[in-house]
Scaffold this active site. Structure first.
Site, PDB file in Angstrom:
ATOM      1  N   ALA A   1     -29.196  -6.023  16.223  1.00  0.00           N
ATOM      2  CA  ALA A   1     -29.470  -6.665  17.517  1.00  0.00           C
ATOM      3  C   ALA A   1     -28.270  -7.433  18.056  1.00  0.00           C
ATOM      4  O   ALA A   1     -28.064  -7.487  19.270  1.00  0.00           O
ATOM      5  CB  ALA A   1     -30.666  -7.606  17.366  1.00  0.00           C
TER       6      ALA A   1
ATOM      7  N   CYS B   1     -54.833 -28.810  14.562  1.00  0.00           N
ATOM      8  CA  CYS B   1     -55.837 -29.594  13.837  1.00  0.00           C
ATOM      9  C   CYS B   1     -57.167 -28.847  13.814  1.00  0.00           C
ATOM     10  O   CYS B   1     -57.687 -28.460  14.864  1.00  0.00           O
ATOM     11  CB  CYS B   1     -56.034 -30.961  14.488  1.00  0.00           C
ATOM     12  SG  CYS B   1     -57.290 -31.945  13.665  1.00  0.00           S
TER      13      CYS B   1
ATOM     14  N   LEU C   1     -33.103  -1.634  14.598  1.00  0.00           N
ATOM     15  CA  LEU C   1     -32.226  -1.078  13.557  1.00  0.00           C
ATOM     16  C   LEU C   1     -32.670   0.344  13.237  1.00  0.00           C
ATOM     17  O   LEU C   1     -31.857   1.242  13.041  1.00  0.00           O
ATOM     18  CB  LEU C   1     -32.322  -1.959  12.306  1.00  0.00           C
ATOM     19  CG  LEU C   1     -31.159  -1.967  11.323  1.00  0.00           C
ATOM     20  CD1 LEU C   1     -29.863  -2.334  12.016  1.00  0.00           C
ATOM     21  CD2 LEU C   1     -31.445  -2.940  10.185  1.00  0.00           C
TER      22      LEU C   1
ATOM     23  N   CYS D   1     -53.822 -35.877  11.456  1.00  0.00           N
ATOM     24  CA  CYS D   1     -53.636 -35.411  12.836  1.00  0.00           C
ATOM     25  C   CYS D   1     -53.280 -36.607  13.697  1.00  0.00           C
ATOM     26  O   CYS D   1     -53.894 -37.675  13.581  1.00  0.00           O
ATOM     27  CB  CYS D   1     -54.939 -34.771  13.331  1.00  0.00           C
ATOM     28  SG  CYS D   1     -54.978 -34.486  15.100  1.00  0.00           S
TER      29      CYS D   1
ATOM     30  N   HIS E   1     -47.683 -15.167  18.493  1.00  0.00           N
ATOM     31  CA  HIS E   1     -48.229 -15.386  17.145  1.00  0.00           C
ATOM     32  C   HIS E   1     -48.098 -16.836  16.687  1.00  0.00           C
ATOM     33  O   HIS E   1     -48.204 -17.132  15.494  1.00  0.00           O
ATOM     34  CB  HIS E   1     -47.528 -14.469  16.120  1.00  0.00           C
ATOM     35  CG  HIS E   1     -47.803 -13.024  16.349  1.00  0.00           C
ATOM     36  ND1 HIS E   1     -47.003 -12.022  15.837  1.00  0.00           N
ATOM     37  CD2 HIS E   1     -48.764 -12.377  17.042  1.00  0.00           C
ATOM     38  CE1 HIS E   1     -47.476 -10.853  16.209  1.00  0.00           C
ATOM     39  NE2 HIS E   1     -48.540 -11.023  16.932  1.00  0.00           N
TER      40      HIS E   1
ATOM     41  N   TYR F   1     -45.597 -21.571   4.471  1.00  0.00           N
ATOM     42  CA  TYR F   1     -45.114 -21.894   5.827  1.00  0.00           C
ATOM     43  C   TYR F   1     -44.170 -23.090   5.838  1.00  0.00           C
ATOM     44  O   TYR F   1     -43.264 -23.156   6.667  1.00  0.00           O
ATOM     45  CB  TYR F   1     -46.295 -22.080   6.779  1.00  0.00           C
ATOM     46  CG  TYR F   1     -46.976 -20.760   7.075  1.00  0.00           C
ATOM     47  CD1 TYR F   1     -48.135 -20.387   6.398  1.00  0.00           C
ATOM     48  CD2 TYR F   1     -46.427 -19.855   7.974  1.00  0.00           C
ATOM     49  CE1 TYR F   1     -48.722 -19.161   6.623  1.00  0.00           C
ATOM     50  CE2 TYR F   1     -47.015 -18.619   8.207  1.00  0.00           C
ATOM     51  CZ  TYR F   1     -48.164 -18.277   7.525  1.00  0.00           C
ATOM     52  OH  TYR F   1     -48.729 -17.042   7.739  1.00  0.00           O
TER      53      TYR F   1
ATOM     54  N   THR G   1     -38.460  -5.095  16.272  1.00  0.00           N
ATOM     55  CA  THR G   1     -39.815  -5.100  15.741  1.00  0.00           C
ATOM     56  C   THR G   1     -40.195  -3.695  15.277  1.00  0.00           C
ATOM     57  O   THR G   1     -39.743  -2.703  15.849  1.00  0.00           O
ATOM     58  CB  THR G   1     -40.845  -5.610  16.782  1.00  0.00           C
ATOM     59  OG1 THR G   1     -42.158  -5.551  16.237  1.00  0.00           O
ATOM     60  CG2 THR G   1     -40.804  -4.798  18.070  1.00  0.00           C
TER      61      THR G   1
ATOM     62  N   GLN H   1     -42.907 -12.322  18.896  1.00  0.00           N
ATOM     63  CA  GLN H   1     -43.835 -12.342  17.768  1.00  0.00           C
ATOM     64  C   GLN H   1     -43.359 -13.352  16.726  1.00  0.00           C
ATOM     65  O   GLN H   1     -44.069 -13.677  15.799  1.00  0.00           O
ATOM     66  CB  GLN H   1     -43.931 -10.953  17.135  1.00  0.00           C
ATOM     67  CG  GLN H   1     -44.437  -9.884  18.075  1.00  0.00           C
ATOM     68  CD  GLN H   1     -44.279  -8.497  17.485  1.00  0.00           C
ATOM     69  OE1 GLN H   1     -45.151  -8.007  16.781  1.00  0.00           O
ATOM     70  NE2 GLN H   1     -43.135  -7.866  17.729  1.00  0.00           N
ATOM     71  N   ASN H   2     -42.134 -13.815  16.906  1.00  0.00           N
ATOM     72  CA  ASN H   2     -41.529 -14.718  15.935  1.00  0.00           C
ATOM     73  C   ASN H   2     -42.092 -16.131  16.060  1.00  0.00           C
ATOM     74  O   ASN H   2     -42.405 -16.573  17.157  1.00  0.00           O
ATOM     75  CB  ASN H   2     -40.006 -14.731  16.100  1.00  0.00           C
ATOM     76  CG  ASN H   2     -39.420 -13.354  15.868  1.00  0.00           C
ATOM     77  OD1 ASN H   2     -40.081 -12.474  15.300  1.00  0.00           O
ATOM     78  ND2 ASN H   2     -38.193 -13.144  16.324  1.00  0.00           N
TER      79      ASN H   2
HETATM   80  N1  APR Z   1     -31.320  -5.828  14.365  1.00  0.00           N
HETATM   81  C1  APR Z   1     -32.305  -5.110  14.992  1.00  0.00           C
HETATM   82  N2  APR Z   1     -33.468  -4.744  14.376  1.00  0.00           N
HETATM   83  C2  APR Z   1     -33.615  -5.112  13.082  1.00  0.00           C
HETATM   84  C3  APR Z   1     -32.628  -5.846  12.374  1.00  0.00           C
HETATM   85  C4  APR Z   1     -31.438  -6.206  13.074  1.00  0.00           C
HETATM   86  N3  APR Z   1     -30.464  -6.892  12.480  1.00  0.00           N
HETATM   87  N4  APR Z   1     -33.067  -6.040  11.089  1.00  0.00           N
HETATM   88  C5  APR Z   1     -34.281  -5.443  11.009  1.00  0.00           C
HETATM   89  N5  APR Z   1     -34.605  -4.879  12.209  1.00  0.00           N
HETATM   90  C6  APR Z   1     -35.828  -4.164  12.577  1.00  0.00           C
HETATM   91  C7  APR Z   1     -36.375  -3.299  11.469  1.00  0.00           C
HETATM   92  O1  APR Z   1     -35.865  -1.978  11.582  1.00  0.00           O
HETATM   93  C8  APR Z   1     -37.875  -3.344  11.720  1.00  0.00           C
HETATM   94  O2  APR Z   1     -38.287  -2.252  12.534  1.00  0.00           O
HETATM   95  O3  APR Z   1     -36.806  -5.145  12.822  1.00  0.00           O
HETATM   96  C9  APR Z   1     -38.088  -4.648  12.486  1.00  0.00           C
HETATM   97  C10 APR Z   1     -38.824  -5.735  11.735  1.00  0.00           C
HETATM   98  O4  APR Z   1     -40.123  -5.281  11.506  1.00  0.00           O
HETATM   99  P1  APR Z   1     -41.187  -6.198  10.733  1.00  0.00           P
HETATM  100  O5  APR Z   1     -40.602  -6.707   9.503  1.00  0.00           O
HETATM  101  O6  APR Z   1     -42.422  -5.376  10.656  1.00  0.00           O
HETATM  102  O7  APR Z   1     -41.407  -7.459  11.689  1.00  0.00           O
HETATM  103  P2  APR Z   1     -42.212  -7.543  13.067  1.00  0.00           P
HETATM  104  O8  APR Z   1     -42.221  -6.236  13.767  1.00  0.00           O
HETATM  105  O9  APR Z   1     -41.711  -8.695  13.816  1.00  0.00           O
HETATM  106  O10 APR Z   1     -43.691  -7.855  12.530  1.00  0.00           O
HETATM  107  C11 APR Z   1     -44.709  -8.017  13.478  1.00  0.00           C
HETATM  108  O11 APR Z   1     -46.260  -8.616  11.802  1.00  0.00           O
HETATM  109  O12 APR Z   1     -46.368  -9.587   9.789  1.00  0.00           O
HETATM  110  C12 APR Z   1     -46.724  -9.750  11.084  1.00  0.00           C
HETATM  111  O13 APR Z   1     -47.102 -11.708  12.349  1.00  0.00           O
HETATM  112  C13 APR Z   1     -46.110 -10.991  11.716  1.00  0.00           C
HETATM  113  O14 APR Z   1     -45.057 -11.226  13.862  1.00  0.00           O
HETATM  114  C14 APR Z   1     -45.136 -10.420  12.722  1.00  0.00           C
HETATM  115  C15 APR Z   1     -45.692  -9.045  13.014  1.00  0.00           C
END
Ligand code: APR
Length: 233
Positions: free
Chosen positions: A211, A109, A194, A128, A101, A48, A168, A83-84
């Site tokens: 995006a 802490c 994507l 802390c 998240h 992290y 996502t 979720q980011n």
């Molecule tokens: N523009 C749009 N979409 C995109 C791009 C882009 N440039 N690049 C990648 N993607 C899409 C991919 O097609 C995929 O479906 O973003 C998605 C990313 O998926 P993940 O990697 O699974 O990420 P996320 O969905 O945010 O994960 C959810 O899982 O690991 C845990 O806690 C973590 O918050 C996270 C959660």
């Protein structure tokens, strides 16, 4: 709207499940569970701390900015549930952002339970600021832990008119279940990603592409619609 790692991908922040994703190199069990942290805190802090540095070095992109601009145009009407754990939405100017998240920019802490803004590494086990104990952990929701602000999020989604899902994979709940809540409440739902999801039945619209292209165009469509100048897109 709900955003995920894909909205920050073009800012140079790695996603999780792509072929070059974080979960290709790291086992979820090792770096994203309380058990993994208990077993090897140094490994988890290194993971992290590195992500915190990468997020700080990144810049918001056109997709982040388009959402911030839309929020300015329709004050009080845009809520971003992300979720980011990066702060690119806020650095783009978005003020109504819920990090379901957790956040890299915060430490939790384990002694007094306080959450506090944090920008530096945690590997050195700094004290802390509230209780002085050296048991700060990343303020990130790990698998098996309760997410943040779920009631507030469900309440907002159940009242929304438009629900966009951006960047996502929909692989993680409860975030992935929000579109069902929105659809149930009669909101217009859209997936901007994507890649398409396996199941897109809950989406009224699916817009595939990066995006930085899809979000500005979609936001512009909404603005035109709001200005009464023809339909979206
Ligand atoms: N523009 C749009 N979409 C995109 C791009 C882009 N440039 N690049 C990648 N993607 C899409 C991919 O097609 C995929 O479906 O973003 C998605 C990313 O998926 P993940 O990697 O699974 O990420 P996320 O969905 O945010 O994960 C959810 O899982 O690991 C845990 O806690 C973590 O918050 C996270 C959660």
């Amino acid at each position: 709207m709900l955003t995920g790692a894909g909205i920050s991908a073009e800012s140079g922040i790695r996603t999780f499940r792509a072929s070059d994703g974080l979960w290709e190199e790291h086992r979820i069990e090792d770096v994203a569970t309380p058990e993994g942290y208990a077993a090897d805190p140094a490994l988890v802090h290194a993971f992290y701390d590195e992500r915190r540095r990468a997020a700080r070095a990144a810049e918001p992109n056109a997709a982040h900015r388009a959402l911030a601009e839309l929020a300015e145009r329709v004050p009080g009407e845009v809520l971003i549930v992300t979720q980011n754990i990066d702060d690119l939405h806020e650095r783009a100017g978005s003020s109504r952002v819920i990090h379901i998240h957790g956040e890299l920019g915060s430490a939790l802490c384990e002694a007094c339970g306080r959450r506090m803004p944090w920008t530096q590494d945690l590997a050195g086990r700094p004290p802390c600021r509230a209780c002085g104990e050296r048991v700060l952990r990343p303020d990130v929701v790990w698998f098996g832990e309760a997410v943040y602000a779920l009631d507030e999020i469900f309440d907002a989604v159940a009242l929304c008119e438009e629900f966009w899902v951006v960047g996502t994979s929909g692989a993680v709940t409860p975030a992935a279940s929000l579109v069902a809540v929105a659809a149930e409440a009669g909101a217009r739902t859209a997936l901007l990603n994507l890649e398409a999801h396996d199941d897109v039945r809950l989406f009224d619209e699916v817009v595939l592409g990066p995006a930085t292209e899809t979000v500005p165009a979609f936001a512009a469509g909404i603005s035109r619609q709001r200005d009464g100048v023809g339909g979206r897109g």
